[in-house]
Write an enzyme that holds these catalytic residues in place. Structure first.
Site, short mmCIF file in Angstrom:
data_model
loop_
_atom_site.label_atom_id
_atom_site.label_comp_id
_atom_site.label_asym_id
_atom_site.label_seq_id
_atom_site.Cartn_x
_atom_site.Cartn_y
_atom_site.Cartn_z
CE LYS A 16 26.07 -69.09 61.26
NZ LYS A 16 24.90 -68.87 62.15
CE1 TYR A 56 25.89 -63.67 62.86
CE2 TYR A 56 27.89 -64.60 63.80
CZ TYR A 56 26.79 -64.71 62.96
OH TYR A 56 26.59 -65.86 62.23
CG PHE A 64 21.29 -64.75 70.20
CD1 PHE A 64 22.19 -64.45 69.17
CD2 PHE A 64 20.01 -64.23 70.12
CE1 PHE A 64 21.81 -63.65 68.10
CE2 PHE A 64 19.62 -63.43 69.06
CZ PHE A 64 20.52 -63.14 68.04
NE ARG A 92 18.97 -64.18 54.72
CZ ARG A 92 19.18 -64.06 56.04
NH1 ARG A 92 20.41 -64.15 56.53
NH2 ARG A 92 18.18 -63.84 56.85
CB THR A 98 17.11 -67.88 61.68
OG1 THR A 98 17.21 -66.78 60.76
CG2 THR A 98 18.20 -67.76 62.73
NE ARG A 109 20.94 -71.08 58.76
CZ ARG A 109 20.81 -69.76 58.85
NH1 ARG A 109 19.63 -69.18 58.63
NH2 ARG A 109 21.84 -69.00 59.17
CG ASN A 119 22.06 -71.27 62.03
OD1 ASN A 119 23.27 -71.01 62.00
ND2 ASN A 119 21.14 -70.34 62.18
CG HIS A 122 26.51 -65.18 57.93
ND1 HIS A 122 25.61 -64.45 58.67
CD2 HIS A 122 27.01 -64.33 56.99
CE1 HIS A 122 25.58 -63.20 58.19
NE2 HIS A 122 26.41 -63.11 57.18
CD GLU A 133 27.29 -59.91 56.57
OE1 GLU A 133 26.54 -59.84 57.56
OE2 GLU A 133 27.09 -60.69 55.61
N1 UDP Z 1 20.96 -67.00 66.82
C1 UDP Z 1 20.86 -67.72 67.99
N2 UDP Z 1 19.72 -67.58 68.75
C2 UDP Z 1 18.68 -66.79 68.35
C3 UDP Z 1 18.79 -66.07 67.16
C4 UDP Z 1 19.95 -66.19 66.41
O1 UDP Z 1 21.78 -68.45 68.35
O2 UDP Z 1 17.68 -66.73 69.07
C5 UDP Z 1 22.19 -67.11 66.02
C6 UDP Z 1 21.99 -68.04 64.83
O3 UDP Z 1 23.16 -68.81 64.66
C7 UDP Z 1 21.82 -67.08 63.66
C8 UDP Z 1 22.70 -65.91 64.11
O4 UDP Z 1 22.53 -65.85 65.50
O5 UDP Z 1 22.24 -67.67 62.44
C9 UDP Z 1 22.33 -64.58 63.50
O6 UDP Z 1 20.96 -64.35 63.70
P1 UDP Z 1 20.05 -63.82 62.50
O7 UDP Z 1 18.71 -63.49 63.06
O8 UDP Z 1 20.79 -62.74 61.78
O9 UDP Z 1 19.87 -65.13 61.59
P2 UDP Z 1 20.43 -65.48 60.13
O10 UDP Z 1 20.58 -64.19 59.36
O11 UDP Z 1 21.73 -66.21 60.32
O12 UDP Z 1 19.38 -66.39 59.54
MG MG Z 2 21.48 -62.37 59.86
#
Ligand code: UDP
Ligand code: MG
Length: 157
Positions: A16, A56, A64, A92, A98, A109, A119, A122, A133
């Site tokens: 990112k 997204y 958010f 992952r 996350t 992370r 974070n 992705h 994707e």
């Molecule tokens: N995110 C955020 N606030 C939240 C949850 C998610 O800003 O409360 C952002 C964060 O950058 C995250 C992205 O949205 O990486 C996508 O969320 P997801 O739950 O899919 O997390 P990931 O798959 O990236 O771990």
């Molecule tokens: Mg995700």
């Protein structure tokens, strides 16, 4: 020696804008290289709003969402496709939770971030998402498959 082709997976990863701005591209690529996954595609771009909203889309109704799309379109992203056995789940795991403060040390992370909205990276969360994707971010002509010189070292389990 027998050469064989395992059931390989591909996943979509994206560093990112915070990861690029902080100079973490080499650090992050190195982790996946050293792990032994194979780089299939790589490019740097500032995503359009349309691309970010599609990427997204599953979070469209979340509070958010607007901020997330603003951020991901704010600067350069390094988009990648990596291939390997179990690469979707493994990536992952290497990325970590996350919320960076809950991510284990040793994960990207866990080692490199503190803020959920910043974070660093992705990663696709499953086979269907990975397929979606990869095709959203890349033309099929941009995916370059190749045979690693050490492929003969791979052993069947
Ligand atoms: N995110 C955020 N606030 C939240 C949850 C998610 O800003 O409360 C952002 C964060 O950058 C995250 C992205 O949205 O990486 C996508 O969320 P997801 O739950 O899919 O997390 P990931 O798959 O990236 O771990
Ligand atoms: Mg995700």
């Amino acid at each position: 020696m027998t050469l064989f082709h395992m059931a390989l997976e591909q996943t979509f990863l994206a560093i990112k804008p915070d990861g690029v701005q902080r100079g973490l591209v080499g650090e992050i690529l190195g982790r996946f290289e050293r792990k032994g996954f194979k780089l299939i595609a790589l490019k740097q771009l500032t995503p359009s709003r349309d691309l970010a909203e599609k990427h997204y889309g599953v979070h469209r109704e979340r509070p958010f969402f607007g901020g997330l799309v603003d951020f991901i379109t704010s600067g350069p992203v390094v988009a990648m496709v990596w291939e390997g056995d179990g690469v979707i789940a493994s990536a992952r795991k290497m990325i970590g939770a996350t919320k960076p403060l809950e991510a284990e040390p040793g994960t990207i992370r866990g080692d490199l971030a503190v803020n959920i909205g910043r974070n660093v990276i992705h990663g696709s969360d499953g086979p269907e998402t990975a397929k979606f994707e990869i095709s959203l971010w890349f033309q099929s002509s941009e995916l370059n498959d190749w045979i690693p010189a050490e492929q003969v070292w791979r052993v069947e389990e």
